[in-house]
Design a protein around this motif. Structure first.
Motif, PDB file in Angstrom:
ATOM      1  N   SER A   1      45.575   0.591 101.356  1.00 49.75           N
ATOM      2  CA  SER A   1      45.520   0.425  99.901  1.00 49.75           C
ATOM      3  C   SER A   1      46.110  -0.914  99.475  1.00 49.75           C
ATOM      4  O   SER A   1      45.645  -1.538  98.517  1.00 49.75           O
ATOM      5  CB  SER A   1      46.267   1.572  99.209  1.00 49.75           C
ATOM      6  OG  SER A   1      45.630   2.811  99.448  1.00 49.75           O
TER       7      SER A   1
ATOM      8  N   ASP B   1      38.927   2.496  97.336  1.00 46.33           N
ATOM      9  CA  ASP B   1      40.155   2.897  98.026  1.00 46.33           C
ATOM     10  C   ASP B   1      40.248   4.420  98.029  1.00 46.33           C
ATOM     11  O   ASP B   1      40.830   5.023  97.134  1.00 46.33           O
ATOM     12  CB  ASP B   1      41.363   2.278  97.321  1.00 46.33           C
ATOM     13  CG  ASP B   1      42.677   2.610  98.024  1.00 46.33           C
ATOM     14  OD1 ASP B   1      42.617   3.205  99.121  1.00 46.33           O
ATOM     15  OD2 ASP B   1      43.742   2.302  97.473  1.00 46.33           O
TER      16      ASP B   1
ATOM     17  N   PRO C   1      40.313   3.232  92.702  1.00 49.45           N
ATOM     18  CA  PRO C   1      41.354   3.865  93.515  1.00 49.45           C
ATOM     19  C   PRO C   1      41.109   5.354  93.673  1.00 49.45           C
ATOM     20  O   PRO C   1      40.156   5.925  93.136  1.00 49.45           O
ATOM     21  CB  PRO C   1      42.623   3.600  92.701  1.00 49.45           C
ATOM     22  CG  PRO C   1      42.141   3.569  91.292  1.00 49.45           C
ATOM     23  CD  PRO C   1      40.744   2.999  91.320  1.00 49.45           C
ATOM     24  N   GLN C   2      41.996   5.992  94.417  1.00 49.12           N
ATOM     25  CA  GLN C   2      41.874   7.426  94.673  1.00 49.12           C
ATOM     26  C   GLN C   2      41.997   8.228  93.382  1.00 49.12           C
ATOM     27  O   GLN C   2      41.280   9.197  93.176  1.00 49.12           O
ATOM     28  CB  GLN C   2      42.957   7.866  95.668  1.00 49.12           C
ATOM     29  CG  GLN C   2      42.934   9.337  96.006  1.00 49.12           C
ATOM     30  CD  GLN C   2      43.992   9.696  97.027  1.00 49.12           C
ATOM     31  OE1 GLN C   2      44.659   8.820  97.576  1.00 49.12           O
ATOM     32  NE2 GLN C   2      44.169  10.970  97.282  1.00 49.12           N
TER      33      GLN C   2
END
Length: 601
Positions: A403, A522, A443-444
Motif C-alpha cells: 500500500s 490497492d 484503496p481498500q
C-alpha cells in the motif's frame, strides 16, 4: 430531563427492591460506622467539661479513649460497607453491558449493510464504567451523609438544643440551593456526553476514510468539521464548570456558614450557660463530621449523580437518536463536480508531453521510504519501471509495503530518498495538469458519499460523461445489477446502506469511467467474490492505460503481465512461472492463497 428522570426512577426502584438484603446489610454497617460521629463531638465535650476543666485528667483521657475506640470500630465497619457495595454495583454494570451488546447486535442483524456504530464503543467501555463508578460513589456518599448527619445532629441535640437553631437553617438553605442546581447540571452533563459521542463517531469515520480524505484533498474541510465538534465539547465543559461554581456556593452556605455563626455566637452561648466543652464539641461535629460529609455529598451528587442520570438515560434508551453531525461512513460531501480534485489549471503551466494512448510509463529510481526518522524503511532502494500499458501486480506478506508503494506512486506520500516519475515528470511536480486527470488510486476502503449514483460515478470526471459511458463502465466492472436495484443512475444513495462490496463496485466504476490513464488498485476488490473480482480486473485490463494492482488472491497475480514481489529486503519482478521457479517466498504465498470468496459484492 424530567421525562428521563420519570422513566429511570421506576427502573431504579425495581433494581433496588430486588436487592433489599444488600441494602439492609449496608444500612447496618453504616449505622455502626456512624457511631463514631456521635461520640466524636460528645466525647470531646465530656472530656473537656467533666475532665480537664474540672481537674480530672483521667476522666478526660477516658472520654478521649472512648472516642478513639469509636473511630476504630467505624473503620472496621467501613470494610463491611465496601464488601456489600460490590453486591450492589457489579450487577448494575453487568446489566448495562448486556443491554448495550444486545441492542447493538439487534441493530447489526436488522441492518447488516450498515457500517458499525463507533459510538457503541464509547457506550460499552467508557459510559458503562462511568455508570458503575458513579453509582458506587453515589451509594457511598449518600449513606455516609445520611448517617453522619443523623449522628451529628443527634449529638448537637444531646449537647444543647440551642445549637440546632444555629446549624440547621444555613444547612437546609445550602442543601436547597444545591438541589436546585441538579437539573440544569444534568442537562449540561447530557450535552457534554452527546458532544463527546459526536466527536468519537466523527473521528472514527475520519480514521476509516483517511486515505480518501487525503486523496480528495479534503483535509481542510474535514479538519474544520472536527474542530467544530471539539469546540462544542469544550463549550459544554465550560457551561458545566459554571454550574459547578454554584455548587461551591451552596457548599459554603451549608457547610462553612454554620461554623462562622457558631464562632460569632459563642459569647452569647456561654452567657446562656452553655459550657466551653459543649461549644468545642459542636465545633468538632461541624468541622470533623458534617462539613466533610457535605463536601463529599455535593461533589458526588453534582458530578457523579448528574453524570449517572445522563449515562443511564443514554444506555437504557434506543441508539436511534444520534447527533446530527455524525456519520457512520467516510466523511461525506455532495459535490457534483470534484472542485477539490479538479481545480482550474495554474496560469501558464509548463508544457508537457501528451500521455501515450496506451498509458504512461512509471519509474521508481532508488526509492526509500520510512514512516518516521527512526523507523525501519518500508521500501529500500527500490528500482522499478512499469512500461506504458503494462499490467503489474504487487504481492508480498501483509505490512511489507504494498500500500505504501501505491501511495508513493499516487503522490500521497513523498519518498525519503530517490525519485518517482510518470512519463518523465516528477510525481509531485509543483505545476502541470491536475493529478486526478493523470492517475487514480482506489484503496481498500472505498469512498462513497451521500448523493446520487450518477454524482458518485462522475466524481473523477470534471467534464462529465454521457449516460452511455456510464452504462458501459458499469457493465464492464459488474456494477449493472446494483444500478438496477438502486433504481438507476439518478437514485440517491446513503453510504451506510451499502455493503462494503457494493461501495467497492461504485468506486471501481468511478475509476473505470475517469479519464486517468494510470489506475492504482490497492486491494480494491477484496470485498468481492472471485467471480466479481475477475470481471472487474478484466475490465481494467481491457481499458487503455497502465494498471498497477495490489493483490490479495493468487488469481489476480496470474492474470498480470508481470508480478512485483516485495519481501522487505529486496524486490523481485517476473511472471508467475518465473517467480515460482526462483522465489521460495512466492511459492509460500502461492500455496497459501486460495481462490475462495472473501466477501460479497
Amino acid at each position: 430531563m424530567k421525562t428521563s428522570t420519570a422513566r429511570l426512577v421506576p427502573r431504579a426502584m425495581r433494581f433496588l427492591r430486588r436487592r433489599t438484603r444488600v441494602l439492609l446489610l449496608l444500612a447496618g454497617w453504616s449505622l455502626l460506622e456512624s457511631a463514631h460521629t456521635f461520640l466524636g463531638g460528645y466525647g470531646v465535650a465530656k472530656a473537656l467539661d467533666d475532665g480537664f476543666l474540672t481537674g480530672h485528667t483521667g476522666i478526660g483521657l477516658a472520654w478521649l479513649a472512648v472516642t478513639a475506640l469509636a473511630v476504630v470500630i467505624g473503620g472496621l465497619a467501613g470494610r463491611g460497607v465496601f464488601r456489600g457495595l460490590a453486591d450492589l454495583v457489579e450487577p448494575l454494570r453487568d446489566s448495562l453491558v448486556r443491554q448495550v451488546v444486545a441492542r447493538s447486535l439487534t441493530q447489526a442483524v436488522a441492518k447488516p449493510a450498515h457500517a458499525a456504530d463507533s459510538a457503541v464503543v464509547s457506550r460499552l467501555t467508557n459510559q458503562t464504567e462511568i455508570a458503575r463508578d458513579s453509582f458506587a460513589g453515589l451509594v457511598l456518599v449518600a449513606r455516609s451523609f445520611l448517617f453522619t448527619a443523623a449522628g451529628a445532629l443527634l449529638g448537637l441535640l444531646s449537647l444543647a438544643p440551642q445549637l440546632l437553631l444555629i446549624v440547621v437553617p444555613p444547612l437546609v438553605a445550602g442543601l436547597l440551593l444545591f438541589l436546585a442546581t441538579l437539573r440544569p447540571m444534568a442537562a449540561r452533563q447530557r450535552t457534554f456526553l452527546e458532544a463527546d459521542e459526536a466527536l468519537s463517531t466523527r473521528f472514527g469515520a475520519v480514521a476509516e476514510g483517511l486515505r480518501d480524505v487525503v486523496a480528495c484533498g479534503a483535509q481542510e474541510q474535514t479538519a474544520a468539521r472536527a474542530y467544530g465538534l471539539i469546540e462544542d465539547e469544550a463549550r459544554a465543559a465550560r457551561h458545566l464548570a459554571g454550574w459547578a461554581a454554584v455548587r461551591c456556593l451552596a457548599l459554603g452556605l451549608a457547610g462553612q456558614l454554620p461554623i462562622l455563626l457558631l464562632l460569632v455566637t459563642a459569647p452569647w452561648l456561654l452567657r446562656q450557660g452553655i459550657t466551653a466543652g459543649v461549644v468545642l464539641g459542636a465545633l468538632t461535629y461541624l468541622t470533623q463530621s458534617l462539613l466533610p460529609a457535605l463536601h463529599t455529598l455535593m461533589n458526588a451528587l453534582g458530578s457523579a449523580g448528574t453524570r449517572l442520570l445522563v449515562v443511564l438515560d443514554r444506555l437504557t434508551t434506543d441508539f436511534g437518536h444520534e447527533p446530527a453531525t455524525t456519520s457512520h461512513s467516510a466523511p461525506t460531501t455532495t459535490p457534483t463536480t470534484p472542485t477539490t480534485l479538479a481545480p482550474a489549471p495554474a496560469p501558464a503551466p509548463a508544457p508537457i508531453a501528451p500521455t501515450p494512448p496506451n498509458g504512461p510509463r512509471v519509474e521508481l529510481r532508488a526509492v526509500t521510504f520510512a514512516y518516521g526518522p527512526g523507523a525501519q524503511p518500508v521500501l529500500h532502494d527500490l528500482d522499478l519501471t512499469v512500461q506504458p500499458g503494462e499490467h503489474l501486480v504487487a504481492v508480498g506478506p501483509s505490512g511489507i509495503g504494498k500500500s505504501t508503494l501505491t501511495a508513493l506512486i499516487a503522490g500521497l506520500l513523498a519518498p525519503d530518498h530517490g525519485e518517482i516519475r510518470i512519463d518523465g515528470r516528477p510525481v509531485r511536480a509543483p505545476s502541470g495538469p491536475d493529478p486526478s486527470l493523470q492517475r487514480v488510486l482506489i484503496p481498500q476502503q472505498a469512498y462513497v458519499f451521500s448523493g446520487t449514483l450518477r454524482e458518485n460515478l462522475l466524481y473523477l470526471c470534471p467534464d462529465g460523461a454521457s449516460t452511455s459511458a456510464l452504462e458501459s463502465s458499469s457493465e464492464a466492472v459488474g456494477l449493472g445489477p446494483l444500478v438496477h436495484r438502486l433504481g438507476g443512475f439518478d437514485a440517491r444513495i446513503a453510504p451506510g446502506s451499502l455493503s462494503q462490496g457494493e461501495r467497492q463496485l461504485i468506486a471501481l466504476g468511478r475509476a473505470h469511467l475517469s479519464p486517468a490513464p494510470l489506475i492504482l488498485l490497492d486491494e480494491a476488490t477484496c470485498h468481492l467474490d472471485p467471480a466479481a473480482e475477475l470481471r472487474a480486473e478484466r475490465a481494467f485490463a481491457d481499458r487503455p492505460g497502465t494498471l498497477i494492482i495490489v493483490a490479495h488472491r493468487i488469481t489476480s497475480a496470474r492474470r498480470a503481465d508481470r508480478i512485483l514481489l516485495l519481501d522487505g529486503t529486496r524486490a523481485t519482478c517476473g511472471t508467475h512461472d518465473e517467480l515460482l521457479a526462483r522465489s521460495p517466498l512466492y511459492r509460500d504465498l502461492a500455496g497459501s492463497w486460495q481462490p475462495q470468496a472473501l466477501g460479497r459484492g
